[in-house]
Design an enzyme around this catalytic site. Structure first.
Site, mmCIF file in Angstrom:
data_model
loop_
_atom_site.group_PDB
_atom_site.id
_atom_site.type_symbol
_atom_site.label_atom_id
_atom_site.label_comp_id
_atom_site.label_asym_id
_atom_site.label_seq_id
_atom_site.Cartn_x
_atom_site.Cartn_y
_atom_site.Cartn_z
ATOM 1 N N ASP A 1 34.353 34.919 33.635
ATOM 2 C CA ASP A 1 33.835 34.917 35.006
ATOM 3 C C ASP A 1 33.903 36.366 35.500
ATOM 4 O OD1 ASP A 1 33.655 34.987 37.770
ATOM 5 O OD2 ASP A 1 34.900 33.218 38.119
ATOM 6 N N SER B 1 40.159 38.475 41.344
ATOM 7 C CA SER B 1 39.725 38.645 42.737
ATOM 8 C C SER B 1 40.834 39.085 43.679
ATOM 9 C CB SER B 1 39.085 37.358 43.247
ATOM 10 O OG SER B 1 39.880 36.239 42.923
ATOM 11 N N GLU C 1 38.841 36.182 33.762
ATOM 12 C CA GLU C 1 37.924 36.885 34.662
ATOM 13 C C GLU C 1 37.781 38.343 34.255
ATOM 14 O OE1 GLU C 1 39.031 36.248 38.788
ATOM 15 O OE2 GLU C 1 39.156 34.078 38.448
ATOM 16 N N ASN D 1 32.890 41.440 49.972
ATOM 17 C CA ASN D 1 32.657 41.669 48.539
ATOM 18 C C ASN D 1 31.281 42.283 48.300
ATOM 19 O OD1 ASN D 1 35.129 40.367 47.817
ATOM 20 N ND2 ASN D 1 34.131 38.410 48.200
ATOM 21 N N HIS E 1 40.242 31.930 39.249
ATOM 22 C CA HIS E 1 39.769 31.549 40.584
ATOM 23 C C HIS E 1 39.902 30.045 40.873
ATOM 24 C CE1 HIS E 1 36.551 31.162 43.757
ATOM 25 N NE2 HIS E 1 37.107 32.292 44.135
ATOM 26 N N LYS F 1 28.069 38.687 45.327
ATOM 27 C CA LYS F 1 28.966 39.806 45.635
ATOM 28 C C LYS F 1 28.186 41.117 45.513
ATOM 29 C CE LYS F 1 32.717 36.791 45.295
ATOM 30 N NZ LYS F 1 33.464 35.883 44.476
ATOM 31 N N HIS G 1 33.399 39.712 40.132
ATOM 32 C CA HIS G 1 33.647 40.991 40.822
ATOM 33 C C HIS G 1 33.283 42.210 39.979
ATOM 34 C CE1 HIS G 1 35.685 38.958 44.128
ATOM 35 N NE2 HIS G 1 36.151 38.160 43.185
#
Ligand code: PLP
Length: 416
Positions: free
Chosen positions: A227, A202, A198, A73, A159, A262, A230
């Site tokens: 969140d 992910s 998110e 990541n 997640h 990440k 990424h």
């Protein structure tokens, strides 16, 4: 004499917890779900940085074999950035090695305070709190909402760090992935709600429509928790993440959480929110109160990392990353063998294989040709959607992607 340290495994009986343990391990193995770690070291990429070379995550060595790494990541390749490595050394000179205590005792240094201040300016939020990991941050967020009696509404695919914390409570409801119509039905049904989702998922690489989500949240007087593990650093103007990419302001996201592990290339996480909420976490979050704070040199290095991410160099890295991703997607459409390329515009590019056994065979084939991709199986993803999770990073070059495509082509052709 009986040996208490090495019990006779063969004679363990039903009712002993070790009997259950062996049964569980066997069933994981039978279902091809048993996980093992490998020792994986980053390699110095030979054709990059002239000044001093640092090991890059783009190439790794496993069991003495060199592989191109499409499983990390490290989206901007910052784990090998010389300025960050230098900043870490400087941080050690300034602050020493560990912090020796949790933040509420003596573990909150000038470096931690400066990093929180920088992130506060960046997000325009009243306060920012650093935590040791994204996992801890999500546990803290979920538990705080549960303890305050909120009704939690979550995307089904959030997640594991959020899912895990939910089981301490009862008032949570999940909606079909990215389906905001279903989310709205839950908002109509419950009051005092918080929505958890998110920026970039992910395992799928896709995103919710944040503009639409924000208007729903306002309409129903809900509270939005995002969140952006990424997205932060990897996309949006100045690397400000998914809200910026979608033209949504940080002020429309009530709680913004992102990892520093990440795109930022180090470790840790932050939560940006209103002052009262952060004060509540500082005073109640067990993850925060009862854990030694991360070393100050990490916070010091993160300041350098964020300056790179938010500046010209970050823009160039994101442009390079987008070009590689576009190239991969354009070519991946022509791959043989009934695999499904998910509609992701981010550097997470999953190829759905479906069956665990076929996925593992493909993964072994790719490894034998020096290509490392994530091989993701249930329960991390829904049953029947075992997949290759390919992550492209700015540390790759066009040749790496060409080799990946060629090897995937060979794998899908030969393993049906
Ligand atoms: C990786 C990840 C986390 C956990 O962050 P760590 O800093 O690795 O503990 C949380 N949320 C999402 C969506 C993630 O992908």
């Amino acid at each position: 004499m009986t040996n208490l340290e090495t019990p006779d495994i063969k004679n363990i009986e039903n009712g002993d917890f070790r009997y259950l343990l062996r049964g569980q391990l066997k069933s994981l193995k039978d279902n091809l779900q048993f996980r093992k770690r490998v020792v994986c070291d980053p390699l110095c990429k030979t054709d990059t940085v002239e000044i001093e070379r640092y090991p890059s995550s783009a190439e790794v060595i496993i069991d003495g074999r060199k592989m191109i790494n499409f499983a990390s990541n490290d989206y901007l390749g910052l784990t090998s950035h010389p300025l960050i490595t230098e900043a870490l050394k400087e941080g050690i000179k300034l602050y020493g090695a560990g912090t020796g205590a949790s933040a509420l005792v003596t573990g909150h240094t000038t470096a931690h305070a400066k990093l929180e201040e920088y992130l506060k300016e960046l997000t325009g939020k009243e306060k920012v709190l650093l935590l040791n990991s994204g996992f801890a941050a999500n546990q803290a967020l979920i538990k705080a909402h549960l303890s305050l009696g909120a009704n939690l509404i979550l995307d089904r695919l959030v997640h594991a760090s959020m899912q895990q914390a939910l089981f301490n409570g009862k008032n949570f409801y999940r909606y079909e992935h990215n389906n905001l119509k279903k989310a709205e039905r839950l908002l109509q049904k419950y009051e005092n709600t918080s929505i958890f989702t998110e920026g970039v998922f992910s395992m799928d690489g896709d995103s919710p429509d944040l503009q639409q989500l924000v208007s729903l949240v306002r309409k129903y007087h809900s509270y939005l928790v995002l969140d952006d593990a990424h997205g932060f650093g990897a996309c949006g103007i100045s690397g400000q993440g998914t809200p910026a990419k979608q033209g949504v302001s940080f002020s429309d996201i009530d709680i913004y959480m992102a990892t520093l592990s990440k795109a930022c290339g180090l470790c840790g996480a932050f939560i940006a929110a209103d002052g009262d909420f952060i004060d509540y976490l500082v005073n109640t979050s067990k993850e925060y109160i009862y854990s030694t704070s991360a070393p100050a040199y990490i916070a010091h290095g993160l300041l350098t990392s964020l300056k790179i991410i938010n500046g010209e160099e970050g823009n160039a890295l994101r442009k390079h990353l987008n070009e590689l991703t576009d190239y991969f997607r354009k070519e991946a459409r022509n791959l043989p063998g009934n695999v499904i390329l998910l509609p992701s515009s981010t550097s997470i590019q999953p190829l759905i294989i479906g069956d665990n056994k076929r996925l593992m065979e493909i993964s072994v084939f790719l490894k034998s040709k020096g290509i490392l991709c994530g091989a993701i199986r249930p329960p991390t993803v829904p049953a029947g959607t075992a997949r290759l999770r390919i992550t492209i990073t700015a540390a790759h070059d066009r040749n790496d992607i060409t080799r990946l495509l060629q090897t995937l082509y060979d794998a899908f052709n030969s393993i049906t």
